[in-house]
Scaffold this motif. Structure first.
Motif, short mmCIF file in Angstrom:
data_model
loop_
_atom_site.label_atom_id
_atom_site.label_comp_id
_atom_site.label_asym_id
_atom_site.label_seq_id
_atom_site.Cartn_x
_atom_site.Cartn_y
_atom_site.Cartn_z
N LEU A 151 -15.98 14.85 -10.01
CA LEU A 151 -16.28 16.05 -10.37
C LEU A 151 -14.79 16.75 -10.60
O LEU A 151 -13.99 16.50 -9.87
N VAL A 152 -14.54 17.34 -12.07
CA VAL A 152 -13.39 17.73 -12.38
C VAL A 152 -13.82 19.50 -12.76
O VAL A 152 -14.73 19.49 -13.74
N PHE A 153 -13.23 19.97 -12.22
CA PHE A 153 -13.52 21.66 -12.26
C PHE A 153 -12.01 22.07 -13.30
O PHE A 153 -11.33 22.52 -12.88
N ALA A 154 -12.60 21.96 -14.49
CA ALA A 154 -11.64 22.48 -15.50
C ALA A 154 -11.64 23.72 -16.02
O ALA A 154 -12.78 24.41 -16.02
N LEU B 22 -5.01 17.33 -10.35
CA LEU B 22 -4.80 16.30 -11.20
C LEU B 22 -3.71 16.83 -12.52
O LEU B 22 -3.83 18.06 -13.00
N SER B 23 -3.19 16.01 -12.94
CA SER B 23 -2.37 16.32 -14.12
C SER B 23 -2.99 15.98 -15.09
O SER B 23 -4.15 15.15 -15.11
N ALA B 24 -2.74 16.43 -16.53
CA ALA B 24 -3.60 16.08 -17.79
C ALA B 24 -3.63 14.51 -18.15
O ALA B 24 -4.43 14.00 -18.50
N ALA C 190 -6.84 12.01 -17.93
CA ALA C 190 -7.13 10.87 -19.07
C ALA C 190 -7.42 9.73 -18.56
O ALA C 190 -8.55 9.12 -19.11
N ASP C 191 -6.76 9.17 -17.70
CA ASP C 191 -6.82 7.96 -16.78
C ASP C 191 -8.32 8.02 -16.25
O ASP C 191 -9.18 6.90 -16.38
N LEU C 192 -8.62 9.19 -15.65
CA LEU C 192 -9.89 9.19 -15.06
C LEU C 192 -11.11 9.12 -15.91
O LEU C 192 -12.23 8.49 -15.92
N MET C 193 -10.91 9.89 -17.18
CA MET C 193 -11.97 9.81 -18.14
C MET C 193 -12.17 8.19 -18.84
O MET C 193 -13.26 7.96 -19.01
N ARG C 194 -10.85 7.65 -18.90
CA ARG C 194 -10.91 6.25 -19.41
C ARG C 194 -11.87 5.32 -18.56
O ARG C 194 -12.38 4.43 -19.15
N SER C 195 -11.66 5.59 -17.36
CA SER C 195 -12.38 4.81 -16.25
C SER C 195 -13.87 4.91 -16.02
O SER C 195 -14.49 4.20 -15.38
N ALA C 196 -14.39 6.16 -16.61
CA ALA C 196 -15.81 6.38 -16.34
C ALA C 196 -16.60 5.66 -17.15
O ALA C 196 -16.38 5.54 -18.42
N ASP C 197 -18.01 5.41 -16.71
CA ASP C 197 -19.02 4.87 -17.49
C ASP C 197 -19.71 5.87 -18.34
O ASP C 197 -20.10 6.12 -19.42
N ASP D 161 -2.42 22.47 -14.35
CA ASP D 161 -2.05 23.40 -15.36
C ASP D 161 -2.96 24.73 -15.15
O ASP D 161 -2.76 25.75 -15.51
N ASP D 162 -4.37 24.50 -15.02
CA ASP D 162 -5.14 25.64 -14.60
C ASP D 162 -4.93 26.75 -13.74
O ASP D 162 -5.08 27.75 -13.61
N CYS D 163 -4.34 25.96 -12.65
CA CYS D 163 -3.95 26.54 -11.27
C CYS D 163 -2.75 27.65 -11.92
O CYS D 163 -2.61 29.11 -11.73
#
Lengths: 135, 117
Positions: free
Chosen positions: B36-39, B99-101, B105-112, B80-82
């Motif tokens: 979960l990413v709370f952006a 998380l940094s931006a 990006a890495d997390l998004m790349r690794s998700a199905d 950055d949001d903090c």
């Protein structure tokens, strides 16, 4: 190449264009030889399943269109139970369970749990959501 | 399968924040690997000082605190949001990580499967 799609519809059909776009997408995908694994109606998207929707005669009743498309292609249209009950969308069974004086789930839809969406995400080739984050 | 939920909404004001979080819980309950990413404004969902007093809604932080019980351990917010919202990490749920931006990006790349709400 033929693909199977899982669609999440989260937009209110009268307020938001997204559910009609989803409908057109389904039609186009099926006409092109693709499959629709499941359409899952979530959040305000559950209003697409309200058969009491009665727009003026020269406007489109979205639930009727889904019912027709379901009949033609034997689509699996599932309405999220927790989203639906909060918004007063109930089938006969839920109406009896909660002792309500009517039920309004349109033909061709079934009420189901979020597990069916998780299953669709796992088994379809592509997952697409219709209905943005209205601010 | 790896499911990434990208949330961008504040906890109160629209039902999608709560209902989408329920969807994430369901994914975990059906044995999927869930992050979960709370952006953006969703970082407010993680505030442990949030006050739902006048909203007549259940406290959102209750579900946030229950996430580890569903074996959801990958809970993130963006540094950055903090900064842009002047939020101190000490006021956020302790099981959430920054998380940094680039890391996002890495997390998004690794998700199905990525779903944003």
């Amino acid at each position: 190449m033929s693909l199977s799609f899982a669609l999440l519809v989260s937009g209110q059909p009268c307020t938001d264009q997204s559910s009609l776009t989803a409908l057109r997408f389904c039609q186009a995908a099926l006409d092109s030889g693709h499959q629709i694994y499941r359409v899952f109606f979530f959040n305000d998207g559950v209003h697409c399943a309200n058969r009491f929707t009665t727009p003026p005669q020269d406007e489109i009743a979205v639930p009727k269109q889904w019912t027709n498309l379901q009949k033609t292609f034997d689509l699996d249209l599932v309405v999220c139970i927790s989203s639906a009950l909060r918004r007063g969308i109930v089938d006969k069974k839920e109406a009896a369970r909660y002792e309500l004086d009517g039920h309004n789930l349109a033909d061709g839809f079934t009420i189901g749990g979020l597990g069916q969406w998780v299953d669709a995400c796992q088994n379809a080739d592509r997952v697409i959501r219709f209905g943005g984050n209205a601010q | 399968m790896t499911f990434l939920y990208l949330f961008t909404r504040a906890p109160y004001g629209h039902s999608i924040a709560r209902e989408a979080l329920d969807m994430a819980l369901a994914s975990a309950a059906f044995d999927q690997h869930v992050s979960l990413v709370f952006a953006q404004d969703a970082i407010y969902q993680l505030l442990n000082t949030q006050d739902n007093g006048n909203t007549e809604k259940k406290p959102h932080i209750g579900v946030i605190n229950a996430l580890p019980l569903y074996e959801i351990e990958n809970i993130y917010y963006l540094s950055d949001d903090c900064t842009s919202r002047n939020i101190s990490a000490t006021n956020l749920a302790p099981h959430a990580k920054a998380l940094s931006a680039t890391e996002l990006a890495d997390l998004m790349r690794s998700a199905d499967r990525i779903q944003s709400f």
